[in-house]
Design a protein around this motif. Structure first.
Motif, PDB file in Angstrom:
ATOM      1  N   VAL A  84      17.523  -2.739 -30.761  1.00 42.69           N
ATOM      2  CA  VAL A  84      17.709  -1.362 -31.240  1.00 42.69           C
ATOM      3  C   VAL A  84      16.475  -0.514 -30.902  1.00 42.69           C
ATOM      4  O   VAL A  84      16.583   0.595 -30.358  1.00 42.69           O
ATOM      5  CB  VAL A  84      17.941  -1.339 -32.774  1.00 42.69           C
ATOM      6  CG1 VAL A  84      18.134   0.091 -33.263  1.00 42.69           C
ATOM      7  CG2 VAL A  84      19.149  -2.170 -33.134  1.00 42.69           C
ATOM      8  N   LEU A  85      15.301  -1.063 -31.227  1.00 39.34           N
ATOM      9  CA  LEU A  85      14.084  -0.278 -31.008  1.00 39.34           C
ATOM     10  C   LEU A  85      13.850  -0.034 -29.519  1.00 39.34           C
ATOM     11  O   LEU A  85      13.428   1.053 -29.112  1.00 39.34           O
ATOM     12  CB  LEU A  85      12.870  -0.998 -31.634  1.00 39.34           C
ATOM     13  CG  LEU A  85      12.945  -1.153 -33.164  1.00 39.34           C
ATOM     14  CD1 LEU A  85      11.697  -1.841 -33.701  1.00 39.34           C
ATOM     15  CD2 LEU A  85      13.135   0.204 -33.852  1.00 39.34           C
ATOM     16  N   SER A  86      14.165  -1.056 -28.699  1.00 39.31           N
ATOM     17  CA  SER A  86      13.970  -0.853 -27.256  1.00 39.31           C
ATOM     18  C   SER A  86      14.976   0.175 -26.734  1.00 39.31           C
ATOM     19  O   SER A  86      14.689   0.909 -25.790  1.00 39.31           O
ATOM     20  CB  SER A  86      14.061  -2.175 -26.492  1.00 39.31           C
ATOM     21  OG  SER A  86      15.350  -2.729 -26.632  1.00 39.31           O
ATOM     22  N   GLY A  87      16.141   0.281 -27.386  1.00 35.87           N
ATOM     23  CA  GLY A  87      17.127   1.311 -27.013  1.00 35.87           C
ATOM     24  C   GLY A  87      16.565   2.704 -27.274  1.00 35.87           C
ATOM     25  O   GLY A  87      16.684   3.613 -26.452  1.00 35.87           O
ATOM     26  N   PHE A  88      15.919   2.846 -28.448  1.00 35.66           N
ATOM     27  CA  PHE A  88      15.285   4.145 -28.754  1.00 35.66           C
ATOM     28  C   PHE A  88      14.173   4.449 -27.746  1.00 35.66           C
ATOM     29  O   PHE A  88      13.982   5.584 -27.320  1.00 35.66           O
ATOM     30  CB  PHE A  88      14.698   4.126 -30.169  1.00 35.66           C
ATOM     31  CG  PHE A  88      15.731   4.309 -31.253  1.00 35.66           C
ATOM     32  CD1 PHE A  88      16.676   5.325 -31.167  1.00 35.66           C
ATOM     33  CD2 PHE A  88      15.749   3.485 -32.373  1.00 35.66           C
ATOM     34  CE1 PHE A  88      17.627   5.512 -32.167  1.00 35.66           C
ATOM     35  CE2 PHE A  88      16.691   3.658 -33.374  1.00 35.66           C
ATOM     36  CZ  PHE A  88      17.634   4.669 -33.270  1.00 35.66           C
ATOM     37  N   LEU A  89      13.451   3.396 -27.378  1.00 38.55           N
ATOM     38  CA  LEU A  89      12.336   3.573 -26.444  1.00 38.55           C
ATOM     39  C   LEU A  89      12.855   4.037 -25.074  1.00 38.55           C
ATOM     40  O   LEU A  89      12.298   4.961 -24.465  1.00 38.55           O
ATOM     41  CB  LEU A  89      11.579   2.237 -26.306  1.00 38.55           C
ATOM     42  CG  LEU A  89      10.269   2.290 -25.537  1.00 38.55           C
ATOM     43  CD1 LEU A  89       9.276   3.225 -26.222  1.00 38.55           C
ATOM     44  CD2 LEU A  89       9.656   0.887 -25.425  1.00 38.55           C
ATOM     45  N   VAL A  90      13.947   3.404 -24.624  1.00 32.96           N
ATOM     46  CA  VAL A  90      14.540   3.787 -23.339  1.00 32.96           C
ATOM     47  C   VAL A  90      14.889   5.279 -23.377  1.00 32.96           C
ATOM     48  O   VAL A  90      14.576   6.043 -22.452  1.00 32.96           O
ATOM     49  CB  VAL A  90      15.818   2.963 -23.057  1.00 32.96           C
ATOM     50  CG1 VAL A  90      16.585   3.528 -21.858  1.00 32.96           C
ATOM     51  CG2 VAL A  90      15.471   1.508 -22.803  1.00 32.96           C
ATOM     52  N   GLU A  91      15.491   5.669 -24.486  1.00 34.95           N
ATOM     53  CA  GLU A  91      15.915   7.057 -24.603  1.00 34.95           C
ATOM     54  C   GLU A  91      14.714   8.009 -24.633  1.00 34.95           C
ATOM     55  O   GLU A  91      14.687   9.044 -23.955  1.00 34.95           O
ATOM     56  CB  GLU A  91      16.716   7.198 -25.898  1.00 34.95           C
ATOM     57  CG  GLU A  91      17.297   8.552 -26.109  1.00 34.95           C
ATOM     58  CD  GLU A  91      18.017   8.615 -27.438  1.00 34.95           C
ATOM     59  OE1 GLU A  91      17.439   8.183 -28.456  1.00 34.95           O
ATOM     60  OE2 GLU A  91      19.164   9.061 -27.454  1.00 34.95           O
ATOM     61  N   GLY A  92      13.697   7.610 -25.402  1.00 32.77           N
ATOM     62  CA  GLY A  92      12.498   8.444 -25.525  1.00 32.77           C
ATOM     63  C   GLY A  92      11.819   8.629 -24.173  1.00 32.77           C
ATOM     64  O   GLY A  92      11.442   9.746 -23.793  1.00 32.77           O
ATOM     65  N   VAL A  93      11.682   7.530 -23.429  1.00 31.93           N
ATOM     66  CA  VAL A  93      11.000   7.604 -22.137  1.00 31.93           C
ATOM     67  C   VAL A  93      11.823   8.463 -21.173  1.00 31.93           C
ATOM     68  O   VAL A  93      11.286   9.287 -20.427  1.00 31.93           O
ATOM     69  CB  VAL A  93      10.765   6.172 -21.567  1.00 31.93           C
ATOM     70  CG1 VAL A  93      10.141   6.253 -20.180  1.00 31.93           C
ATOM     71  CG2 VAL A  93       9.882   5.370 -22.487  1.00 31.93           C
ATOM     72  N   ARG A  94      13.149   8.286 -21.223  1.00 28.47           N
ATOM     73  CA  ARG A  94      14.011   9.068 -20.315  1.00 28.47           C
ATOM     74  C   ARG A  94      13.915  10.570 -20.643  1.00 28.47           C
ATOM     75  O   ARG A  94      13.781  11.413 -19.754  1.00 28.47           O
ATOM     76  CB  ARG A  94      15.469   8.599 -20.448  1.00 28.47           C
ATOM     77  CG  ARG A  94      16.443   9.333 -19.526  1.00 28.47           C
ATOM     78  CD  ARG A  94      17.840   8.743 -19.583  1.00 28.47           C
ATOM     79  NE  ARG A  94      18.394   8.669 -20.921  1.00 28.47           N
ATOM     80  CZ  ARG A  94      18.905   9.702 -21.584  1.00 28.47           C
ATOM     81  NH1 ARG A  94      18.935  10.888 -21.034  1.00 28.47           N
ATOM     82  NH2 ARG A  94      19.373   9.548 -22.803  1.00 28.47           N
ATOM     83  N   LEU A  95      13.961  10.876 -21.956  1.00 19.84           N
ATOM     84  CA  LEU A  95      13.875  12.296 -22.334  1.00 19.84           C
ATOM     85  C   LEU A  95      12.539  12.889 -21.909  1.00 19.84           C
ATOM     86  O   LEU A  95      12.450  14.042 -21.479  1.00 19.84           O
ATOM     87  CB  LEU A  95      14.064  12.450 -23.856  1.00 19.84           C
ATOM     88  CG  LEU A  95      15.463  12.137 -24.386  1.00 19.84           C
ATOM     89  CD1 LEU A  95      15.503  12.316 -25.898  1.00 19.84           C
ATOM     90  CD2 LEU A  95      16.506  13.036 -23.734  1.00 19.84           C
ATOM     91  N   SER A  96      11.493  12.070 -22.024  1.00 20.58           N
ATOM     92  CA  SER A  96      10.174  12.542 -21.633  1.00 20.58           C
ATOM     93  C   SER A  96      10.126  12.817 -20.129  1.00 20.58           C
ATOM     94  O   SER A  96       9.533  13.798 -19.683  1.00 20.58           O
ATOM     95  CB  SER A  96       9.145  11.487 -22.019  1.00 20.58           C
ATOM     96  OG  SER A  96       7.889  11.890 -21.599  1.00 20.58           O
ATOM     97  N   ALA A  97      10.784  11.949 -19.364  1.00 24.50           N
ATOM     98  CA  ALA A  97      10.765  12.110 -17.907  1.00 24.50           C
ATOM     99  C   ALA A  97      11.689  13.252 -17.472  1.00 24.50           C
ATOM    100  O   ALA A  97      11.353  14.018 -16.572  1.00 24.50           O
ATOM    101  CB  ALA A  97      11.186  10.806 -17.239  1.00 24.50           C
ATOM    102  N   GLN A  98      12.852  13.408 -18.156  1.00 32.45           N
ATOM    103  CA  GLN A  98      13.843  14.413 -17.731  1.00 32.45           C
ATOM    104  C   GLN A  98      13.621  15.788 -18.373  1.00 32.45           C
ATOM    105  O   GLN A  98      13.940  16.812 -17.784  1.00 32.45           O
ATOM    106  CB  GLN A  98      15.258  13.949 -18.092  1.00 32.45           C
ATOM    107  CG  GLN A  98      15.764  12.795 -17.258  1.00 32.45           C
ATOM    108  CD  GLN A  98      17.201  12.431 -17.631  1.00 32.45           C
ATOM    109  OE1 GLN A  98      17.543  12.350 -18.799  1.00 32.45           O
ATOM    110  NE2 GLN A  98      18.021  12.205 -16.619  1.00 32.45           N
ATOM    111  N   ARG A  99      13.129  15.745 -19.622  1.00 34.17           N
ATOM    112  CA  ARG A  99      12.929  16.979 -20.405  1.00 34.17           C
ATOM    113  C   ARG A  99      14.173  17.887 -20.420  1.00 34.17           C
ATOM    114  O   ARG A  99      14.104  19.060 -20.056  1.00 34.17           O
ATOM    115  CB  ARG A  99      11.753  17.800 -19.850  1.00 34.17           C
ATOM    116  CG  ARG A  99      10.478  17.032 -19.645  1.00 34.17           C
ATOM    117  CD  ARG A  99       9.641  17.116 -20.884  1.00 34.17           C
ATOM    118  NE  ARG A  99       8.695  16.024 -20.906  1.00 34.17           N
ATOM    119  CZ  ARG A  99       7.410  16.168 -21.173  1.00 34.17           C
ATOM    120  NH1 ARG A  99       6.921  17.352 -21.414  1.00 34.17           N
ATOM    121  NH2 ARG A  99       6.626  15.123 -21.225  1.00 34.17           N
TER     122      ARG A  99
END
Ligand code: SF4
Ligand code: SF4
Length: 671
Positions: free
Chosen positions: A162-177
């Protein structure tokens, strides 16, 4: 504004590797499920699943809303619902995103925003539930929960997914903005850790692959760890209301399994929550027995013996030592259970341990070498005398010598009320007063009745409970023949054990017969009859009894047959009487230790007798009399009163004796 949407596999190369890994994970998962199903298919009686409205109702209440998990433990219920709904929500989210990618692209605009918000909530619920579960197990150290290595690995693994799922999303949002990133509120907060989108982009594939591998690994592991209950528990809950078809003794032969497919599903549904251990009177008395361990041992034994790979050398090399190390499958363990049903009452997935124990006993009895000495002597007496008390036939009706009761085997009446006295009530000197009192009550109320006199056979309860099914069937046949010959259609019993056997065991065996060979009769327990006589005014209590009493629910009257109110109603209808409840009452009543054949067994290494635990609880209420409605409870509690040195302060009486006392009729028992 750009329409919100999500690009699947954004910035991920060699996606085919993911598909290969996914196919592998699914293959392992399917193989694991097949291993379990192949065991279920070896069940002695294969019962179709079919449609059941009640099953769906139970599934909704117990599966989705966690009715039983909440009962008595709100924290456990809330934690479980957080995990369950979070898990289901994320699973549904995965299905939707796959459908969006493969079938039709619908996750865009407001639908995508709604989808993102929901997934954030489900992920949060699951994470909170898992942390809470770990706190309960390792910080609060809830007594019934175990702390095995699997109990740590499974929730931690899920949490990491679950936490790694949030991390994937966070990193993607940071990269895509993206403009809509704030709706994924947890991912958005995580994205704030990266001020430079290029830094986020550089680590994104690593984070994505780690999450994917952990998730696929978890999918593959489900059938091989306690998570398998997510599949077996709904089945088990759905099938709860379907009684197993009986297995006539002659159908159980050789190596055939004694457990039904349905019971095998129950074993897989067990979550090892330990609720059964908490309420088990045998475990409570300090005996070396745990229903949870017994179920786990049976489950593992079945899995190893019927595993699809069992023919392979390496599998045997791995499984043989495991088969040898199973102390909880020791045939001696089956004799601890009193079949009180307390475990089934609290089990969130309806594991019917008492029935499992009875089936396991039938195999032990068939083998013959592991039956405790006293019990095998009792079975011999049952064969020889048709009662466990070694009494000859002519003594069976001695209790009624001065009472002028009709013998229905001689009168040839049409549709008489047959008082089925039962072996213990007819032959044990203490319990005989129960019979005499009931006969006096019926006479006082002007109810015509008779008994089967010296021809009354054993109903078969003891044989059935201890797994001597051949003898049970003989006794059932002889009862049914006697009822048929003497036009008996209405039966009232002294003992909840006879009541249960007539009411619940006979019909399942009779269901296998052609209609013209069935013997139909109604059966009631005497508490129901007296309750009715009180309600219709045939019995009126005029005398005041200024006493404080407590009522002990016999397991086979209460939990097994849900007769809780009638005895209490009768007690309360006596003027002046104060009824106080013990802390364990009604469905969570404590067993006296006399059922399931335990009455006819030697001590099984208990630290304290079950009956003594119960009588002490009765004494704690401050009651002067503990009332019960079962000859076995009467004998067990009378005995415990002496060993617990409560003879001067507490009396034990059957409800019949109390009624006789309140009516001012003559009674010899209960002091
Ligand atoms: S049998 Fe039921 S109550 Fe006992 S540990 Fe398993 S799930 Fe829990
Ligand atoms: S039926 Fe009663 S004695 Fe038997 S395992 Fe369940 S709780 Fe224990």
């Amino acid at each position: 504004m750009v329409t919100p949407y999500r690009v699947s596999y954004w910035s991920i190369e060699s996606v085919w590797i993911f598909y290969v890994l996914a196919a592998l994970a699914v293959a392992v998962f399917v193989f694991g499920v097949i291993s379990h199903v192949s065991v279920w298919s070896r069940g002695a009686r294969r019962q179709g699943i079919g449609f059941s409205g009640q099953g769906i109702f139970n599934l909704f209440l117990d599966g989705l809303l966690g009715r039983r998990i909440f009962s008595g433990d709100v924290a456990a219920g809330t934690m479980h619902l957080l995990i369950l709904w979070g898990f289901l929500g994320l699973f549904a989210g995965t299905v939707l995103i796959s459908a969006d990618y493969w079938v039709y692209h619908f996750l865009k605009g407001p639908v995508y925003i709604g989808y993102s918000i929901c997934l954030e909530f489900f992920g949060l619920m699951l994470a909170i539930g898992l942390v809470w579960a770990l706190i309960r197990r390792y910080l609060q150290r809830v007594t019934r929960l175990e702390r095995r290595i699997e109990d740590l690995i499974v929730p931690v693994w899920l949490l990491v997914v679950v936490l790694s799922g949030f991390l994937v999303e966070g990193v993607r949002l940071s990269a895509q903005r993206p403009e809509w990133g704030g709706w994924s509120f947890i991912g958005h907060v995580i994205s704030l850790f990266w001020s430079d989108p290029r830094g986020a982009l550089s680590i994104y594939p690593y984070v994505w692959w780690s999450h994917a591998i952990l998730s696929l690994g978890l999918v593959a592991a489900i059938p091989f760890c306690k998570l398998f209950h997510v599949l077996a528990a709904p089945l088990s809950i759905y099938m709860e209301d379907r009684p197993d078809l009986p297995m006539p003794a002659e159908t159980v032969t050789g190596d055939e399994e004694v457990f039904s497919s349905r019971q095998m599903i129950f074993f897989d549904a067990c979550t090892r929550c330990g609720r059964c251990v908490e309420v088990c009177p045998s475990a409570g008395a300090g005996e070396p027995f745990s229903p949870r361990e017994f179920i786990a041992a049976v489950r593992e034994d079945l899995l190893l013996r019927h595993h699809p790979l069992k023919g392979l050398d390496w599998f045997s090399r791995w499984s043989d030592p495991r088969k040898a190390e199973k102390p909880d499958l020791d045939p001696q363990k089956v004799w601890h259970c009193t079949t009180c049903r307390a475990c089934l009452e609290v089990c969130p997935v309806y594991v019917a341990t008492p029935k499992v124990i009875e089936r396991a006993r039938s195999r032990v009895v068939e083998d013959g070498t592991q039956v405790p000495l006293l019990l095998s002597q009792t079975l011999e007496k049952l064969y020889k005398y048709n009662n466990p008390w070694e009494a000859s036939k002519k003594n069976r009706a001695k209790w009624s010598q001065d009472l002028e009761i009709s013998d229905l085997t001689k009168t040839g009446e049409e549709d008489p009320l047959c008082y089925f006295v039962g072996c213990t009530t007819a032959l044990d000197t203490r319990a005989q007063d129960l019979a005499r009192s009931f006969a006096r009550i019926l006479k006082h109320a002007g109810v015509p009745f008779g008994t089967l006199g010296k021809n009354e056979p054993c109903c078969g309860d003891i044989a059935r409970r201890v797994g001597e099914d051949g003898l049970f069937e003989e006794q059932m046949e002889s009862c049914l023949a006697l009822f048929g010959r003497n036009n008996i259609r209405r039966v009232v019993t002294s003992s909840p054990h006879c009541f249960h056997t007539f009411r619940n065991e006979y019909p399942t065996f009779q269901a296998l017969r052609p209609p013209d060979e069935k013997v139909h009769f109604d059966v009631r327990h005497y508490t129901q009859v007296i309750g009715e006589l009180v309600s219709e005014g045939s019995i009126r209590f005029e005398k005041r009894l200024n006493i404080k009493v407590t009522y002990h629910d016999p397991c086979y009257l209460g939990r097994h047959n849900r007769v809780y109110d009638e005895p209490r109603k009768v007690i309360r209808s006596i003027p002046g009487i104060e009824l106080v409840e013990m802390s364990h009452n009604r469905a969570n009543s404590l067993c006296c230790g006399g059922g399931g054949g335990r009455m006819w067994q030697q001590d099984l290494d208990s630290k304290i007798k079950m009956s003594e635990i119960r009588i002490r609880e009765a004494a704690e209420t401050g009651a002067e009399i503990v009332i019960t409605a079962c000859p076995l409870c009467l004998i067990m509690l009378e005995d415990a009163r002496k060993t617990a040195s409560l003879e001067d302060t507490l009396r034990v009486m059957d409800l019949n004796e109390l009624v006789v006392m309140a009516l001012g009729l003559r009674s010899e028992g209960g002091e």
